[in-house]
Design a protein around this motif. Structure first.
Motif, mmCIF file in Angstrom:
data_model
loop_
_atom_site.group_PDB
_atom_site.id
_atom_site.type_symbol
_atom_site.label_atom_id
_atom_site.label_comp_id
_atom_site.label_asym_id
_atom_site.label_seq_id
_atom_site.Cartn_x
_atom_site.Cartn_y
_atom_site.Cartn_z
ATOM 1 N N TYR A 79 -4.013 7.025 9.805
ATOM 2 C CA TYR A 79 -4.860 7.763 9.941
ATOM 3 C C TYR A 79 -5.033 9.100 10.304
ATOM 4 C CZ TYR A 79 -6.805 3.913 11.968
ATOM 5 O OH TYR A 79 -7.865 2.324 12.132
ATOM 6 N N PRO A 80 -3.881 9.782 9.982
ATOM 7 C CA PRO A 80 -3.957 11.010 9.457
ATOM 8 C C PRO A 80 -3.962 11.697 7.976
ATOM 9 C CG PRO A 80 -2.595 11.092 11.193
ATOM 10 C CD PRO A 80 -2.870 9.356 11.175
ATOM 11 N N ALA A 81 -3.440 10.936 7.244
ATOM 12 C CA ALA A 81 -3.330 10.787 5.604
ATOM 13 C C ALA A 81 -5.650 10.485 5.393
ATOM 14 C CB ALA A 81 -2.987 10.068 5.178
ATOM 15 N N LEU A 82 -5.924 9.878 6.246
ATOM 16 C CA LEU A 82 -7.519 9.334 5.957
ATOM 17 C C LEU A 82 -8.982 10.342 6.575
ATOM 18 C CD1 LEU A 82 -7.249 6.934 3.733
ATOM 19 C CD2 LEU A 82 -8.169 5.343 5.342
ATOM 20 N N HIS A 83 -7.875 10.695 7.376
ATOM 21 C CA HIS A 83 -8.733 11.113 8.539
ATOM 22 C C HIS A 83 -8.235 12.648 9.212
ATOM 23 C CE1 HIS A 83 -11.293 7.091 8.681
ATOM 24 N NE2 HIS A 83 -9.940 6.647 8.978
ATOM 25 N N GLY A 84 -7.300 12.472 9.745
ATOM 26 C CA GLY A 84 -7.611 13.681 9.671
ATOM 27 C C GLY A 84 -6.579 14.043 10.968
ATOM 28 N N LEU A 85 -6.520 14.834 11.684
ATOM 29 C CA LEU A 85 -5.903 15.150 13.090
ATOM 30 C C LEU A 85 -6.473 14.861 13.685
ATOM 31 C CD1 LEU A 85 -2.247 16.692 13.146
ATOM 32 C CD2 LEU A 85 -2.804 14.368 13.166
ATOM 33 N N THR A 86 -7.334 15.936 14.124
ATOM 34 C CA THR A 86 -9.093 15.722 14.693
ATOM 35 C C THR A 86 -9.857 14.355 14.881
ATOM 36 O OG1 THR A 86 -8.962 18.190 14.034
ATOM 37 C CG2 THR A 86 -10.348 17.112 15.246
ATOM 38 N N ARG A 87 -9.854 14.015 13.765
ATOM 39 C CA ARG A 87 -10.918 12.204 13.470
ATOM 40 C C ARG A 87 -9.802 11.809 14.283
ATOM 41 N NH1 ARG A 87 -14.685 9.797 15.042
ATOM 42 N NH2 ARG A 87 -15.576 8.633 13.444
ATOM 43 N N SER A 88 -8.609 11.576 13.667
ATOM 44 C CA SER A 88 -7.717 10.699 14.493
ATOM 45 C C SER A 88 -8.132 10.355 16.005
ATOM 46 C CB SER A 88 -6.125 10.391 13.874
ATOM 47 O OG SER A 88 -6.343 10.968 12.269
ATOM 48 N N ARG A 89 -7.552 11.418 16.490
ATOM 49 C CA ARG A 89 -7.515 11.776 18.087
ATOM 50 C C ARG A 89 -8.680 11.264 18.665
ATOM 51 N NH1 ARG A 89 -5.979 17.285 16.859
ATOM 52 N NH2 ARG A 89 -3.402 17.594 16.972
ATOM 53 N N ALA A 141 10.716 2.311 -7.847
ATOM 54 C CA ALA A 141 9.826 2.125 -9.468
ATOM 55 C C ALA A 141 9.749 3.457 -10.017
ATOM 56 C CB ALA A 141 8.739 0.893 -9.784
ATOM 57 N N GLY A 142 8.926 3.813 -9.105
ATOM 58 C CA GLY A 142 8.331 5.407 -9.902
ATOM 59 C C GLY A 142 7.019 5.079 -9.231
ATOM 60 N N ARG A 143 5.901 4.264 -8.978
ATOM 61 C CA ARG A 143 5.260 3.760 -8.444
ATOM 62 C C ARG A 143 4.056 4.290 -7.258
ATOM 63 N NH1 ARG A 143 6.198 -1.453 -10.715
ATOM 64 N NH2 ARG A 143 6.524 -2.084 -8.324
ATOM 65 N N ALA A 144 3.367 5.104 -7.808
ATOM 66 C CA ALA A 144 2.486 5.754 -5.607
ATOM 67 C C ALA A 144 1.674 4.140 -6.159
ATOM 68 C CB ALA A 144 1.002 6.207 -6.687
ATOM 69 N N GLY A 145 1.323 4.509 -4.225
ATOM 70 C CA GLY A 145 0.631 3.401 -3.872
ATOM 71 C C GLY A 145 -0.781 3.165 -4.466
ATOM 72 N N PRO A 146 -1.873 2.296 -3.808
ATOM 73 C CA PRO A 146 -3.133 2.324 -4.228
ATOM 74 C C PRO A 146 -3.654 2.891 -3.112
ATOM 75 C CG PRO A 146 -2.532 0.161 -3.242
ATOM 76 C CD PRO A 146 -1.624 0.882 -3.924
ATOM 77 N N ASP A 147 -5.212 3.624 -3.252
ATOM 78 C CA ASP A 147 -5.968 4.763 -2.670
ATOM 79 C C ASP A 147 -6.462 3.093 -1.460
ATOM 80 O OD1 ASP A 147 -4.929 7.247 -3.470
ATOM 81 O OD2 ASP A 147 -5.999 7.487 -3.979
ATOM 82 N N ILE A 148 -6.183 3.206 -0.791
ATOM 83 C CA ILE A 148 -7.068 2.007 0.159
ATOM 84 C C ILE A 148 -7.486 3.154 1.511
ATOM 85 C CG2 ILE A 148 -4.851 0.893 0.181
ATOM 86 C CD1 ILE A 148 -4.496 1.246 3.199
ATOM 87 N N GLY A 149 -9.344 2.344 1.595
ATOM 88 C CA GLY A 149 -10.801 2.860 2.564
ATOM 89 C C GLY A 149 -9.984 2.599 3.792
ATOM 90 N N HIS A 150 -10.318 2.728 4.655
ATOM 91 C CA HIS A 150 -10.362 2.694 6.226
ATOM 92 C C HIS A 150 -10.152 0.910 6.199
ATOM 93 C CE1 HIS A 150 -11.661 3.010 10.534
ATOM 94 N NE2 HIS A 150 -11.395 3.153 10.897
ATOM 95 N N ALA A 151 -11.319 0.245 5.823
ATOM 96 C CA ALA A 151 -11.153 -0.848 6.206
ATOM 97 C C ALA A 151 -10.063 -1.635 5.621
ATOM 98 C CB ALA A 151 -12.272 -2.128 5.758
ATOM 99 N N ALA A 155 0.858 -1.451 0.006
ATOM 100 C CA ALA A 155 0.350 -0.189 0.547
ATOM 101 C C ALA A 155 0.342 1.117 0.043
ATOM 102 C CB ALA A 155 -1.402 -0.257 1.195
ATOM 103 N N THR A 156 2.517 1.831 0.317
ATOM 104 C CA THR A 156 3.001 2.458 -0.112
ATOM 105 C C THR A 156 3.777 2.632 -1.106
ATOM 106 O OG1 THR A 156 4.059 1.292 2.339
ATOM 107 C CG2 THR A 156 5.021 3.046 0.709
ATOM 108 N N ASP A 157 4.095 3.551 -1.639
ATOM 109 C CA ASP A 157 4.188 4.193 -2.379
ATOM 110 C C ASP A 157 5.521 3.564 -2.764
ATOM 111 O OD1 ASP A 157 2.512 5.723 -3.212
ATOM 112 O OD2 ASP A 157 3.965 7.970 -2.638
ATOM 113 N N ASP A 158 6.110 3.235 -4.253
ATOM 114 C CA ASP A 158 7.481 2.693 -4.379
ATOM 115 C C ASP A 158 8.295 3.074 -5.078
ATOM 116 O OD1 ASP A 158 9.775 1.394 -5.295
ATOM 117 O OD2 ASP A 158 8.953 -0.591 -5.793
#
Ligand code: GRG
Length: 320
Positions: free
Chosen positions: A275-285, A188-198, A182-185
C-alpha cells in the motif's frame, strides 16, 4: 455485556486461555519424536498477538451475547465451543509464518522477536514443523465434543470447510503464490511486474484476509449465527483484514525490529507491491481508516457488539 476491566484485560484473559489450550493440545513424546514436538512449540508458543484466535472467540461471544443474552454464563460467554477453532486458526497462521520465513520464500531470520524456526532447527525440520502444525489444526477441529448434537456437528464441519478454503489454494496459499509472482526475483535478476490496486487487494485478500475472515466466520458459525449474521461478520472481517494488511505494510516502513519482532523494511528491498509503495503513506493511512469505518458499519447493521469494534481499533492503532 463488556468486561468492566477493559479491553487490555480482555486480551490478556483470552490470550492466556488460548495459550493454555494450544499448549495442552500439542502432541508430545512418546506419541511423536521429541524434535518435532520441540520445533512445533518453539514457533507456536513464541508470543504472537493471537489476533486470529481472539477474533474467533470474540465473534462467538458477540453472536451469543446478541442472540441469547439470558443464557450467558459469566464464565462461558460463548467462547468455549469456539476454542478448538481458535486454536486451529492460530496453528495454521503459525505454520504459514514458518514457511514464509524459509530461505525459499521471504528468507527471514527473526520472527516474534526470536530467531526463525529454520535458523534454529534447519530448513527440513522447519518445513516439517509447519506441516505438523497444519495437520494438527484439522485434527483439533475434527474431534467432536463428548456430547455433540447433530446441529453442533454440522456447524463444526461448516467451520472446518471454511478454514480449509481460507488456508488453501483459493486463499492463503493462492495469495502467497500471487505475492511471489509480483515480487522481484533477485536470484534471476528479474523485477516483478507493476501491479495495480485491484491486483494488490486480491493478493492481500487471499494471503492475509482469508484467514482473518475464516477466524471471525468460524466463531459466528459455531455460535449458531444465522445467514444474515454470517454475511455481516464476513463484511466486517473483509474490512478488518484489509485494515490489518495496510497497517502491516505501513509498519514495515515505519516500525522497528525491536517493536515488531521481525526484520523491517524488507518489502521495499524485495520490490514487493504494498500500500505505501502504491499509494504513499498518507493515503494508505486514510485507506486503513476507511476500512475501519466500513467494518464498524457492518457490525452496526447486524447489531453485533461485544469486543469486535475494539478489535478494529486495536488493529488500526497497533505498533507491532
Ligand atoms: C507460506 C502458505 C504460506 C503463506 C504465507 C501469512 C503469510 C502467508 C505470510 C506472512 C508474511 C507476512 C508478514 C504477511 C503480512 C501479514 C501477516 C500475516 C503478518 C503476521 O501476522 P501477525 O502480525 O503476527 O498477526 P503474530 O506474530 O502477532 O501472530
Amino acid at each position: 455485556m463488556t468486561d468492566p476491566q477493559g479491553f487490555e484485560c480482555y486480551l490478556r484473559d483470552r490470550r492466556t486461555a488460548i495459550d493454555s489450550a494450544l499448549n495442552t493440545g500439542l502432541p508430545t513424546p512418546p506419541a511423536c519424536p521429541p524434535l518435532i514436538a520441540d520445533a512445533m512449540r518453539y514457533s507456536l508458543l513464541a508470543g504472537g498477538k493471537r489476533l486470529r484466535p481472539i477474533l474467533t472467540l470474540a465473534a462467538a461471544e458477540a453472536v451469543t451475547e446478541r442472540d441469547r443474552p439470558a443464557r450467558i454464563d459469566p464464565v462461558d460467554t460463548g467462547s468455549t465451543a469456539a476454542m478448538p477453532a481458535a486454536c486451529a486458526v492460530e496453528l495454521i497462521h503459525t505454520y504459514s509464518l514458518i514457511h514464509d520465513d524459509l530461505p525459499a520464500m521471504d528468507d527471514d531470520a527473526v520472527r516474534r522477536g526470536r530467531p526463525t524456526a529454520h535458523v534454529v532447527y534447519g530448513d527440513a525440520v522447519a518445513i516439517l514443523a509447519g506441516d505438523a502444525l497444519l495437520t494438527h489444526a484439522f485434527g483439533v477441529l475434527a474431534r467432536p465434543e463428548s456430547t455433540e448434537t447433530p446441529a453442533r456437528q454440522a456447524r463444526r464441519l461448516r467451520a472446518m470447510a471454511r478454514l480449509a478454503d481460507a488456508a488453501g489454494a483459493a486463499g492463503m496459499v493462492g495469495g502467497q503464490i500471487l505475492d511471489i509472482g509480483a515480487t522481484d526475483d533477485r536470484r534471476a535478476g528479474r523485477a516483478g511486474p507493476d501491479i495495480g490496486h485491484a491486483a494488490l487487494r486480491d493478493i492481500h485478500e487471499r494471503k492475509t484476509g482469508a484467514l482473518i475472515g475464516a477466524a471471525a466466520a468460524m466463531g459466528a458459525i459455531l455460535a449458531g449465527g444465522d445467514e444474515e449474521t454470517l454475511a455481516a461478520v464476513d463484511a466486517y472481517s473483509t474490512q478488518l483484514g484489509l485494515a490489518f494488511q495496510i497497517v502491516d505494510d505501513i509498519l514495515d516502513v515505519e516500525g522497528t525490529e525491536t517493536t515488531l519482532g521481525k526484520t523491517v523494511g524488507k518489502d521495499a528491498v524485495a520490490g514487493k507491491p504494498t500500500y505505501p509503495a502504491l499509494h504513499g503513506l498518507t493515503r494508505s493511512r486514510a485507506l486503513a481508516a476507511e476500512a475501519a469505518a466500513a467494518a464498524a458499519d457492518a457490525l452496526a447493521g447486524a447489531k453485533l457488539g461485544g469486543r469486535l469494534s475494539e478489535i478494529t481499533d486495536w488493529v488500526i492503532s497497533r505498533r507491532h
